[in-house]
Scaffold this active site. Structure first.
Site, PDB file in Angstrom:
ATOM      1  N   SER A  17       0.902  -1.191   0.158  1.00 23.93           N
ATOM      2  CA  SER A  17       0.284  -0.066  -0.165  1.00 23.93           C
ATOM      3  C   SER A  17       1.068   1.400   0.282  1.00 23.93           C
ATOM      4  O   SER A  17       0.302   2.373   0.338  1.00 23.93           O
ATOM      5  CB  SER A  17      -0.603   0.120   1.213  1.00 23.93           C
ATOM      6  OG  SER A  17      -2.017  -1.397   1.130  1.00 23.93           O
ATOM      7  N   ARG A  18       2.288   0.937  -0.238  1.00 27.30           N
ATOM      8  CA  ARG A  18       2.857   2.177  -0.478  1.00 27.30           C
ATOM      9  C   ARG A  18       2.911   2.421   0.713  1.00 27.30           C
ATOM     10  O   ARG A  18       3.672   4.196   1.155  1.00 27.30           O
ATOM     11  CB  ARG A  18       2.051   3.633  -1.087  1.00 27.30           C
ATOM     12  CG  ARG A  18       2.295   3.148  -3.192  1.00 27.30           C
ATOM     13  CD  ARG A  18       3.919   2.962  -2.798  1.00 27.30           C
ATOM     14  NE  ARG A  18       4.254   2.604  -4.632  1.00 27.30           N
ATOM     15  CZ  ARG A  18       4.104   1.575  -5.590  1.00 27.30           C
ATOM     16  NH1 ARG A  18       4.079   0.501  -4.797  1.00 27.30           N
ATOM     17  NH2 ARG A  18       4.404   1.416  -6.309  1.00 27.30           N
ATOM     18  N   LEU A  19       2.680   2.084   1.933  1.00 26.52           N
ATOM     19  CA  LEU A  19       3.689   2.853   3.224  1.00 26.52           C
ATOM     20  C   LEU A  19       4.582   2.009   3.226  1.00 26.52           C
ATOM     21  O   LEU A  19       5.130   1.389   4.301  1.00 26.52           O
ATOM     22  CB  LEU A  19       2.142   1.837   4.230  1.00 26.52           C
ATOM     23  CG  LEU A  19       0.762   2.992   4.031  1.00 26.52           C
ATOM     24  CD1 LEU A  19       0.283   1.866   5.171  1.00 26.52           C
ATOM     25  CD2 LEU A  19       1.208   3.916   4.116  1.00 26.52           C
TER      26      LEU A  19
END
Length: 215
Positions: free
Chosen positions: A192-194
């Protein structure tokens, strides 16, 4: 390339995670751990890194070079002192290194100051290289315009004949640099691009502060 296809190129990263508690107190040791994991995973050219330098007025330039030494105080590479990067380092002795190991979904960014290695260190490494590479370093006026490849090949063949049974002397314009870091950031891709980003910032000559950065 189709623009829609380009915009939709993406991957979700799930290989690992990175936390403050899982990283070592010394960023050089942490780098060595990741570097060795890339080696064990048979990452091609895992010592390839982007070296970024800049002119005194801030115009950047970047290229791939090979890491040739990891010391307690920095990271070593070798080049022609009269190349574009060499001239930029002479006038503005700061730089950045970037490593990317896609199989591990990892990136390392390093920023710091650049210093020449001693002549003795450069000599030792120069003579450890294949003779063909030594001759190549001598004949190439790196970053300068040349009339054609045949100019290099002619000079290379002449020197290869001259040094058939002799040691090739290290040219004065060739040698090593060490980048002494002031900041080292470890990036681990996450879903999730975290992404996880742990950065070490040097607060004096021997103390590092570890912080987490937002992705």
């Amino acid at each position: 390339m189709n623009q829609d296809k380009l915009e939709n190129l993406r991957a979700d990263y799930t290989a690992s995670s990175l936390s403050e508690s899982s990283t070592k107190a010394d960023p050089i040791k942490q780098f060595e751990a990741w570097f060795n994991e890339a080696l064990e995973a048979n990452v091609p050219e895992h010592n390839a890194m982007t070296l970024s330098t800049a002119t005194t007025n801030g115009m950047p330039s970047a290229r791939i070079v090979l890491l040739k030494g990891i010391y307690n105080d920095g990271f070593v590479f070798y080049t022609n002192y009269l190349s574009r990067k060499g001239k930029e380092i002479t006038k503005n002795p700061v730089g950045a290194l970037t490593f990317f190991w896609p199989g591990q979904e990892r990136q390392v960014r390093i920023e710091g100051t650049l210093e020449k290695l001693s002549k003795e260190q450069s000599e030792k490494y120069f003579h450890s290289r294949p003779k063909e590479s030594q001759i190549g370093a001598v004949v190439s006026p790196q970053s300068q315009e040349i009339e054609g490849r045949d100019v290099l090949e002619k000079k290379w063949n002449e020197l290869a004949a001259e040094y058939t049974d002799k040691e090739v002397p290290k040219p004065s314009f060739w040698g090593g640099y060490i980048l002494k870091p002031r900041m080292i950031e470890f990036w681990q891709g996450r879903t999730s691009r975290l992404h996880d980003r742990i950065a070490y910032k040097k607060i004096d000559n021997k103390t590092w502060k570890k912080v987490r950065l937002a992705p």
